[in-house]
Design an enzyme around this catalytic site. Sequence first.
Site, mmCIF file in Angstrom:
data_model
loop_
_atom_site.group_PDB
_atom_site.id
_atom_site.type_symbol
_atom_site.label_atom_id
_atom_site.label_comp_id
_atom_site.label_asym_id
_atom_site.label_seq_id
_atom_site.Cartn_x
_atom_site.Cartn_y
_atom_site.Cartn_z
ATOM 1 N N TRP A 338 -73.687 68.438 -5.697
ATOM 2 C CA TRP A 338 -72.560 68.280 -4.771
ATOM 3 C C TRP A 338 -72.769 69.034 -3.466
ATOM 4 O O TRP A 338 -72.101 68.766 -2.471
ATOM 5 C CB TRP A 338 -71.250 68.715 -5.433
ATOM 6 C CG TRP A 338 -71.114 70.208 -5.694
ATOM 7 C CD1 TRP A 338 -72.052 71.041 -6.180
ATOM 8 C CD2 TRP A 338 -69.958 71.021 -5.458
ATOM 9 N NE1 TRP A 338 -71.571 72.316 -6.295
ATOM 10 C CE2 TRP A 338 -70.273 72.338 -5.861
ATOM 11 C CE3 TRP A 338 -68.672 70.769 -4.964
ATOM 12 C CZ2 TRP A 338 -69.366 73.400 -5.761
ATOM 13 C CZ3 TRP A 338 -67.770 71.831 -4.886
ATOM 14 C CH2 TRP A 338 -68.118 73.123 -5.275
ATOM 15 N N ASP A 339 -73.700 69.984 -3.475
ATOM 16 C CA ASP A 339 -74.013 70.732 -2.259
ATOM 17 C C ASP A 339 -74.148 69.798 -1.056
ATOM 18 O O ASP A 339 -73.700 70.107 0.045
ATOM 19 C CB ASP A 339 -75.341 71.481 -2.416
ATOM 20 C CG ASP A 339 -75.441 72.317 -3.682
ATOM 21 O OD1 ASP A 339 -74.905 71.878 -4.714
ATOM 22 O OD2 ASP A 339 -76.067 73.382 -3.645
ATOM 23 N N GLU A 480 -68.627 78.483 -12.075
ATOM 24 C CA GLU A 480 -69.430 78.171 -13.276
ATOM 25 C C GLU A 480 -69.509 79.313 -14.290
ATOM 26 O O GLU A 480 -70.254 79.216 -15.253
ATOM 27 C CB GLU A 480 -70.834 77.747 -12.847
ATOM 28 C CG GLU A 480 -70.827 76.393 -12.141
ATOM 29 C CD GLU A 480 -72.194 75.997 -11.596
ATOM 30 O OE1 GLU A 480 -72.900 76.909 -11.097
ATOM 31 O OE2 GLU A 480 -72.546 74.810 -11.655
ATOM 32 N N LYS A 593 -67.863 83.179 -10.488
ATOM 33 C CA LYS A 593 -69.211 83.096 -9.915
ATOM 34 C C LYS A 593 -69.129 82.718 -8.441
ATOM 35 O O LYS A 593 -69.864 83.232 -7.614
ATOM 36 C CB LYS A 593 -70.031 82.051 -10.682
ATOM 37 C CG LYS A 593 -71.450 81.879 -10.201
ATOM 38 C CD LYS A 593 -72.195 80.879 -11.085
ATOM 39 C CE LYS A 593 -73.560 80.528 -10.505
ATOM 40 N NZ LYS A 593 -74.167 79.373 -11.203
ATOM 41 N N GLN A 594 -68.231 81.787 -8.141
ATOM 42 C CA GLN A 594 -68.068 81.332 -6.756
ATOM 43 C C GLN A 594 -66.615 80.897 -6.562
ATOM 44 O O GLN A 594 -65.913 80.677 -7.533
ATOM 45 C CB GLN A 594 -69.006 80.178 -6.427
ATOM 46 C CG GLN A 594 -68.833 78.923 -7.253
ATOM 47 C CD GLN A 594 -69.974 78.714 -8.229
ATOM 48 O OE1 GLN A 594 -69.824 79.035 -9.411
ATOM 49 N NE2 GLN A 594 -71.087 78.201 -7.769
#
Lengths: 647, 647
Positions: A338-339, A480, A593-594
Amino acid sequence: MAASVSPYHLIYTDWNLIETEFDHAQLHHKETVFTIGNGYLGTRGSFEEGYPRAWSATLIHGVYDDVPVVYTELVNCPDWLLLSVSIDGESFRLDRGEILSYERKLDLKQGILSRKIRWRSPSGKTLDIYFERFASLADEHVLALRAQVTPLDFDGLVKVSASLHGYPENQGYNHWEWIDQGEKDRAIWLHMRTRSSRIELGMASKLLVSGTEADLQVTSVPGYPTIETTLRVSPGQTVTLDKIVTVFTTRKVEEPVRASQDKLTQLTSYSQLQSSHVQAWEEAWQQSDILIEGDTKAQFAVRYNLFQLLISAPRDDERVSIPAKTLSGFGYRGHVFWDTEIFILPFFIYTQPKLARNLLTYRYHTLNGARRKASHYGYKGAMFAWESADTGDEVTPRWALPNQPYAEDIRIWCRDREIHISADIPYAIWYYWQATNDDEWLRDYGAEIILDAGVFWISRIEWNPKQQRYEIREVIGADEYHEQHVNNNAFTNRMVQWHLEKAVAIYDWLCSQYPEKATELQAKLGITPKQRDRWQDMVANLWISYDSSTNLIEQYEGFFNLEDIDLTHYEPRNRSMQAILGIEGASKRQVLKQPDVLMLLYLMRQSEEFPYNREILQKNWDYYVPRTDITYGSSLGPAIHAIWHRI
Amino acid sequence: MAASVSPYHLIYTDWNLIETEFDHAQLHHKETVFTIGNGYLGTRGSFEEGYPRAWSATLIHGVYDDVPVVYTELVNCPDWLLLSVSIDGESFRLDRGEILSYERKLDLKQGILSRKIRWRSPSGKTLDIYFERFASLADEHVLALRAQVTPLDFDGLVKVSASLHGYPENQGYNHWEWIDQGEKDRAIWLHMRTRSSRIELGMASKLLVSGTEADLQVTSVPGYPTIETTLRVSPGQTVTLDKIVTVFTTRKVEEPVRASQDKLTQLTSYSQLQSSHVQAWEEAWQQSDILIEGDTKAQFAVRYNLFQLLISAPRDDERVSIPAKTLSGFGYRGHVFWDTEIFILPFFIYTQPKLARNLLTYRYHTLNGARRKASHYGYKGAMFAWESADTGDEVTPRWALPNQPYAEDIRIWCRDREIHISADIPYAIWYYWQATNDDEWLRDYGAEIILDAGVFWISRIEWNPKQQRYEIREVIGADEYHEQHVNNNAFTNRMVQWHLEKAVAIYDWLCSQYPEKATELQAKLGITPKQRDRWQDMVANLWISYDSSTNLIEQYEGFFNLEDIDLTHYEPRNRSMQAILGIEGASKRQVLKQPDVLMLLYLMRQSEEFPYNREILQKNWDYYVPRTDITYGSSLGPAIHAIWHRI
């Protein structure tokens, strides 16, 4: 021209990155940093003369081949760089002799990598040697490098070998079978084929020598065609060697060897190639440059990143996309995440919409893979691959397999659960359309993606009769660190809701603007007015865990009940929180994580849609930022925090 | 000399296998068939001049390196064979031009592979070319090949290149890092290191030319040192090229490059090397030949198999053993199974006991790996690896991972359940001792294996209080079609019972003959008189599913309740019964991959121990043979059936 110093022996100016010293401990890192490319291929910054344990790589978009565990990977192609220089039998190598001065420079403006070294051989002969190289932005099949050798204190024989290296490897694995090689008019060529995907590659090369008389000879070690010449040189005399290379594969032409030979015949001068290349870059920068005055660091950083995107974006191919590590290395095996749609695409939408369209059309061509994935999991429509390659079939590895005989295998759940990708792609399509008004592309390509991914959601979303709401259970959100029993992840649910809103809009738009196309897609995808109503019902009743009294959005159902964490207690650290707490440990705590909720707010900011507003942003910023592993979590994190930090 | 014809264009005599025609469809198969070796390394029968998609391989005992999924594999080493011949620019290759006559011959008596071809080049030049090669049995570090070229109808230039090929691959994977290469007195050398295991290899080579004047030149493409020479030839003139190669690794010497250079310097003539080699083979055959008169097929077949064993058995290394596919290819990755002790070892015990001892001592050196395995599974003592490599740690892959994105991964259970290996090794040790009376070896090596594997059984065997018997549950027996809930497999239980009988005997023998060693091992392995009694109790009460009223042995508890099968209903077939029925389908039926009860009877025949007797044999033969997939099940099957067939 202001210059700033960074660690790693790097300095930068507005347009140039300069390495002032060679440190072999940074070999692989710097090979990545000094990657060049032209949207067709990327070549890492390895040395022309070779270096022990170098990870030299040239990766061509779309050239994938089978590999265990991760299914397929982008293939390291024959190395076109090799040019070795030896003086009176001593080979120029940076691990031998003495480096008297050293400078490597990446010129972003011109897309040229160069290197200038003064070197003393083990026996005491000193020479200046200069290299430069580029992958032509004017003609993607053309590569060129120049070497200039100047002896300083000796008369002698310089032997030069320019090779095509047919034993490239993806960290050990060589995907190529040798078919043939040969010589034609003292130019060499190489014909290879990938082992499983059966893509053939043709590469041809010639060597032009100026500054002295040169007699060229071809040697033909299998898989390693080489042009050799031995030159007599005197102190102060500079000889120039121009190596010109062409490359084609059967992804574009039927006879790649002939195509590379024909192309090579047309190329007569290095400087001519260079000037068209530089002009192409000038045009690219005219469209895409971002000017930051008074801050060299920021100016260089932005341009360096734009450069990385520009060299990775396919200019003439709509069946490939930009992998997570671009074409600069082996990380993530050349798989597309998806980046690309969420992080990379906006830059292209607004400065190079044609390239944005190529990237999105790639997803159109992978629809059948997405349909196979949906069908494998028992769903309908198009369920996009979390990691995608040539076909769009899911290529996320199932397992992380440790090599220790008794260590446990770790199941990777992203392929099964990280399903927000199927809303992320529609999001990107929508904003491409908003920015470009490219109705025809939307009609012919984009609409089918948005609608068929919408069909997938109908089969994936569950109705909770007790709560009288739609739910999405067992997912992995943007964060994640949590992958077990994540239900109603706010990021996922809102992105899906947003997607279905747009699916309804596009369905209506098609029916009114292009009724024939609407009829065609209704038949092809099995969309009925009843399903349109179903989308609307789902939009209205899909649950988002937002508490209007606190303005807090719960990352997923039950997240606030997890054990809380104070990340400052773990400082200083040099590992991710998952490495410190273990997979289980991190999943049981409120550690991210993000960005997840903040990622959603970022995406909804664009049209100021729910739940984006300043108050909600402030509340959730205050809650989630201290709980996010922004330093060692994910490289996708900092940009999102940085955007809000300015607000 | 009688000669028989087989398919595959093969004929054989008492001592020779002769291929009369080249068929590229059989390329890989024939490379395996024409493997040569000397107990230190094996080299497949690939062509000196190369061939597209050839699987050229030289495998050196003990040179393992990491690889995903299967942990470690025997590494394909730099190819020493390459010798290419071109006439006036046309390369001799069997996929070009015209093959006018062809013969490849493996001389088992002398251990020499040769090839004789009359070839016409694409432009119409005809030449005779003859190759022969051997891996010296007189000096395991010496390899040699000879090429003889005779032009028939042209004057011209013959260019010969003799290379060391530093890009060998294990079906794609190149385990080597290049360190260095060079030239010394017109001999070439190559220095490499394996990627993970860090084993260094040095290889050196020189080229001796006779029959004409020759000027040798060395070219140094990285990883591919080459000696070149160009010869002027006339019709009928034969030039002879002798390529002599030496190879060492850091498994045996500290400086393998220097060792290979030093050795090479001592070697002056091909014919001298050849005559010592031939003499060594003469001695080997004097010890090991089996003479069958009046049946060329049987004579050749037996000698071919003995040859395969003789070239695979380490003569000077007790830390390696013979892998399931010997050193002839990549199958089973060079891992060592029970095949070695149970199928291969008897030949060596009775004809080359020193080699048998090497093979068994390998297991002694892997004891610590076996202990780590036991400890990983929560047991005590030594639990031997089902697949073993350099350390003895378990290297059976956990998974068969299909490359199709949606296919299911298949768990392989052998590492966990196929535990009879820990009784098979003691069985082999016992009969080595019986045949050789090698008390010292038993005291210093064998006893520790037998006793510590016995300690493992104490922790593995379960007491069933209801039935008042010992049991071994959840195993895989010799027959691998049944791997779920296999309890009290007769083969396993009886082998373990037999092993524990011998453990008691050896324990007593040590105590009486070598009390100091007994004390040492008691302390090291934690064996007490109480445990000796436990072994006796287990011997007495371990259940074997034998019904004395029918004389039938049930393969495992409940086997006779499985659905019965009539294999004749599936004939003709060209696939295994597991492929036809699926893993689940085969496991639910009374169908065997390979002999299990009959395997046990074979092993117990040696000393006519329980349950071996003629009546039991007859009954179980009649029951199990029709239910065994002897054609497509396992290559371990036919030999066992054949032995009983004679009785």
